[in-house]
Design an enzyme around this catalytic site. Structure first.
Site, PDB file in Angstrom:
ATOM      1  N   HIS A 138       0.848  -1.208   0.000  1.00  0.00           N
ATOM      2  CA  HIS A 138       0.000   0.000   0.000  1.00  0.00           C
ATOM      3  C   HIS A 138       0.883   1.257   0.000  1.00  0.00           C
ATOM      4  O   HIS A 138       0.868   2.050   0.954  1.00  0.00           O
ATOM      5  CB  HIS A 138      -0.878  -0.056   1.257  1.00  0.00           C
ATOM      6  CG  HIS A 138      -2.090   0.822   1.228  1.00  0.00           C
ATOM      7  ND1 HIS A 138      -2.061   2.133   0.841  1.00  0.00           N
ATOM      8  CD2 HIS A 138      -3.377   0.554   1.573  1.00  0.00           C
ATOM      9  CE1 HIS A 138      -3.273   2.656   0.958  1.00  0.00           C
ATOM     10  NE2 HIS A 138      -4.092   1.695   1.398  1.00  0.00           N
ATOM     11  N   GLU A 158      -0.397   1.224  -5.536  1.00  0.00           N
ATOM     12  CA  GLU A 158      -0.154  -0.029  -4.820  1.00  0.00           C
ATOM     13  C   GLU A 158      -0.091  -1.223  -5.767  1.00  0.00           C
ATOM     14  O   GLU A 158      -0.983  -1.408  -6.591  1.00  0.00           O
ATOM     15  CB  GLU A 158      -1.286  -0.274  -3.814  1.00  0.00           C
ATOM     16  CG  GLU A 158      -1.657   0.942  -2.984  1.00  0.00           C
ATOM     17  CD  GLU A 158      -2.976   0.757  -2.257  1.00  0.00           C
ATOM     18  OE1 GLU A 158      -3.307  -0.403  -1.917  1.00  0.00           O
ATOM     19  OE2 GLU A 158      -3.682   1.757  -2.047  1.00  0.00           O
TER      20      GLU A 158
END
Length: 277
Positions: free
Chosen positions: A146, A252
């Protein structure tokens, strides 16, 4: 932030990164001769059981609410262990590990071993997430790195390489087609981004602003997520300052659309590489 759980690594050329054993979390990346490339919220709480906002959280074994477990899984809030730290001629590598425990099996009834490898050197960052199925039954998971990129002027940012891909828009709750490069103009409804792009696989992405370009490549991960909460949603996040949305963009590497399935004894590896150009 100084903490007994934090680890600072430095490459021979001066490139630096900081990691936390809380969540197996990359907090900072400064390339050789460069400035900070990752966004870390000043309101993050570095306490056991709480996710750190910013840097590179490890999403495993569940992305978002796409499953019965905790949102984004438990890896980002678990305590990892340091396996090794090695300095090469041109780079430095650190490896962290997370194994199943009584606590994780209550949330996800599988035996596993995760390793997070972070390598820095020059103007490059490589992050590798590996999963071994150490049990005697098959398992499935979704996962993501992330990555919060720090940006100077969000209005001037573009993401190239997504054209032609279908994506799930989690704001509009609908699927759509990306017809051209993604331009972040600061308009309402554009910055409230929460998109899963399917089938990215190994195509490179270019995150560009006026004075910086970052090439992002991935292997093993099939999808990519682009996320920015925008001003309204950011104001509702207790661990983000109200203006934090304007200083970051998440790009991500992820496997979401088709969960990874491992039979007993099998392994999977996913990698995200960032190059400052």
């Amino acid at each position: 932030m100084k903490s007994p759980n934090n680890l600072l690594i430095t490459a021979p050329d001066g490139a630096q990164a900081e990691l936390s054993l809380l969540g197996g979390h990359l907090l900072s990346w400064r390339p050789a001769g460069g400035v900070e490339q990752l966004y870390l919220s000043p309101r993050s709480e570095f306490t056991a059981g709480k996710a750190i906002r910013g840097g590179v959280p490890v999403i495993f074994p569940q992305f978002s609410e796409r499953g019965p477990g905790p949102r984004h899984g438990f890896a980002r809030t678990a305590l990892w262990e340091l396996v090794s730290q090695q300095q090469g001629k041109d780079d430095v590598l650190v490896v962290l590990r997370l194994q199943d425990s009584e606590d994780t099996r209550q949330l996800w009834p599988h035996a596993f071993e995760l390793e997070l490898s972070v390598r820095i050197g020059g103007r490059e960052l490589d992050i590798e997430l590996a999963c071994d199925n150490t049990g005697d039954a098959s398992l499935q998971f979704t996962a993501a790195l992330h990555t919060y990129l720090r940006v100077a002027d969000l209005d001037a940012v573009s993401v190239e390489g997504l054209a032609g891909l279908r994506y799930w828009d989690n704001v509009k709750k609908a699927e759509a087609l990306q017809r051209m490069d993604l331009l972040l103009t600061g308009e309402k409804g554009v910055l409230d981004l929460d998109r899963i792009y399917f089938g990215v696989k190994e195509r490179p992405l270019l995150v560009a602003e006026e004075r910086r370009q970052v090439v992002i490549r991935q292997q093993g991960f099939e999808d990519a997520v682009v996320w920015n909460p925008g001003p309204e949603r950011c104001a509702q996040l207790p661990d983000m300052p109200p203006e934090g949305w304007s200083e970051m963009l998440c790009v991500e590497a992820a496997s979401i659309g088709r969960p990874v399935e491992l039979q007993a004894g099998e392994s999977w590896v996913g990698r995200q590489s960032l190059s400052l150009v």
